[in-house]
Design an enzyme around this catalytic site. Structure first.
Site, PDB file in Angstrom:
ATOM      1  CB  ALA A 133      37.763  46.568  32.385  1.00  0.00           C
TER       2      ALA A 133
ATOM      3  CB  ALA B 148      36.378  42.913  32.568  1.00  0.00           C
TER       4      ALA B 148
ATOM      5  N   GLY C 160      41.065  40.612  30.386  1.00  0.00           N
ATOM      6  CA  GLY C 160      41.264  40.608  29.227  1.00  0.00           C
ATOM      7  C   GLY C 160      41.240  41.113  28.264  1.00  0.00           C
TER       8      GLY C 160
ATOM      9  CG  ASN D  97      32.576  47.773  45.962  1.00  0.00           C
ATOM     10  OD1 ASN D  97      31.823  46.796  45.692  1.00  0.00           O
ATOM     11  ND2 ASN D  97      34.411  47.846  44.793  1.00  0.00           N
TER      12      ASN D  97
ATOM     13  N   GLY E  56      40.308  33.512  27.401  1.00  0.00           N
ATOM     14  CA  GLY E  56      39.188  34.308  27.715  1.00  0.00           C
ATOM     15  C   GLY E  56      38.515  34.919  27.376  1.00  0.00           C
TER      16      GLY E  56
ATOM     17  CG  ASN F  39      35.104  41.113  46.086  1.00  0.00           C
ATOM     18  OD1 ASN F  39      34.280  40.364  44.523  1.00  0.00           O
ATOM     19  ND2 ASN F  39      35.603  41.259  46.306  1.00  0.00           N
TER      20      ASN F  39
ATOM     21  CB  SER G 127      34.071  40.446  40.541  1.00  0.00           C
ATOM     22  OG  SER G 127      34.391  39.897  41.416  1.00  0.00           O
TER      23      SER G 127
ATOM     24  CE  LYS H 225      42.224  42.618  42.892  1.00  0.00           C
ATOM     25  NZ  LYS H 225      43.024  42.392  41.565  1.00  0.00           N
TER      26      LYS H 225
END
Length: 313
Positions: A125, A11, A13, A215, A8, A205, A267, A197
């Protein structure tokens, strides 16, 4: 040291690849779309790291290699099927994604005894496009990666040194990752960490996506009842599967993360903003699915799934 093979062009990766490049760890990247693969990464101190040219497709991996899949859960099935013919030597596979359900996908395709690691990271990232049409990744926040081995038979080694004796291939893979983007912390209870998490993602989210907020606004008074309901349902479901979460502590942790990442957009917020498929099924949808299996009502999470899906149509 094994070679990293990063699937992939997202960000996280790309950040792992850039940090591996910076620290002299051999790596290759395999994006779905080479055109959108970041060409460089920018550190917080302004330092710029150029990335290697991406690979066009899978290659046969050696046993000591590490295949990292920092993908969405809904992308895992297709990615693993593409790589299966190249995994005859059984190199370590690392899953790194938001939400849950990836372990089940991997076990179905690879088998329950495959050398597998689950990881979750708090490194920040952001993948951005430039005015010239190129892409780069920005390192936005120093974090840590927690990692564990869900396929080991019990008793699970409690320390990395113990894991080295029982499963040296996995311990060496963790060491390679730690050399690439430190710190990487071994967790014997990685599933507990992933459920924890999940509780954070289940609140932040969908609410940030539905209300188009950063957030930090999750802590606003208007969301107090919703926060509590989500955490209540999460705690009931998680504990039904043998975990030991305290509802008040779960809620406290959610608020702590929301404040610590206050200026960020989640995200899921970004997926909605850019017209992409969301991970709602792997987050609140996973809670709903697991609740059904135990006969536990989860109306708040069910409603959030429906609302996010309606928003993303």
């Amino acid at each position: 040291m094994g070679k990293l093979h990063i699937v992939g062009g997202g960000a996280i990766g790309s950040l792992i690849a850039a940090s591996a490049h910076k620290n002299g760890v051999p790596y290759d990247c395999y994006p779905r779309n080479i055109r959108t693969m970041p060409a460089r990464a920018q550190w917080q101190d302004g330092q710029s790291i150029e990335l290697k040219t991406a690979m066009l497709g899978p290659v046969i991996l050696e046993k000591g290699d590490v295949l990292i899949l920092p993908l969405k859960v809904y992308q895992l099935n297709a990615a693993l099927k593409q790589w299966l013919p190249y995994l005859n030597q059984k190199p370590t596979v690392v899953l790194m994604h938001n939400g849950m359900g990836g372990l089940e996908v991997a076990r179905d395709l690879l088998g329950a005894d495959y050398p597998l690691l689950l990881a979750t990271t708090s490194h920040g990232a952001l993948k951005e496009s430039t005015s010239s049409g190129d892409f780069h990744v920005k390192y936005t926040g120093l974090g840590a990666t927690q990692i564990g081995a869900p396929n080991l038979v019990k008793p699970i080694p409690q320390k990395l040194a113990d894991l080295l004796q029982v499963a040296p291939q996995l311990a060496n893979a963790i060491a390679t990752l730690d050399s690439s983007l430190p710190p990487v912390q071994y967790r014997s209870d990685i599933l507990t960490a992933l459920w924890a998490k999940l509780s954070v993602n289940a609140v932040i989210n969908p609410l940030t996506a539905l209300h188009d907020i950063q957030n930090k606004h999750i802590a606003d008074a208007e969301f107090e009842q919703t926060r509590r309901k989500i955490c209540h349902e999460f705690t009931l479901v998680a504990n039904a599967y043998g975990f030991n979460f305290d509802e008040d502590e779960v809620l406290k942790n959610v608020l702590s993360v929301a404040k610590a990442t206050g200026e960020n957009y989640s995200s899921m917020h970004q997926d909605i903003a850019h017209g992409r498929q969301t991970e709602i099924d792997a987050i609140n949808g996973y809670i709903v699915e697991m609740a059904k299996k135990k006969g536990i009502p989860a109306p708040e999470n069910t409603l959030l799934v429906e609302r996010v899906k309606a928003l993303s149509v």
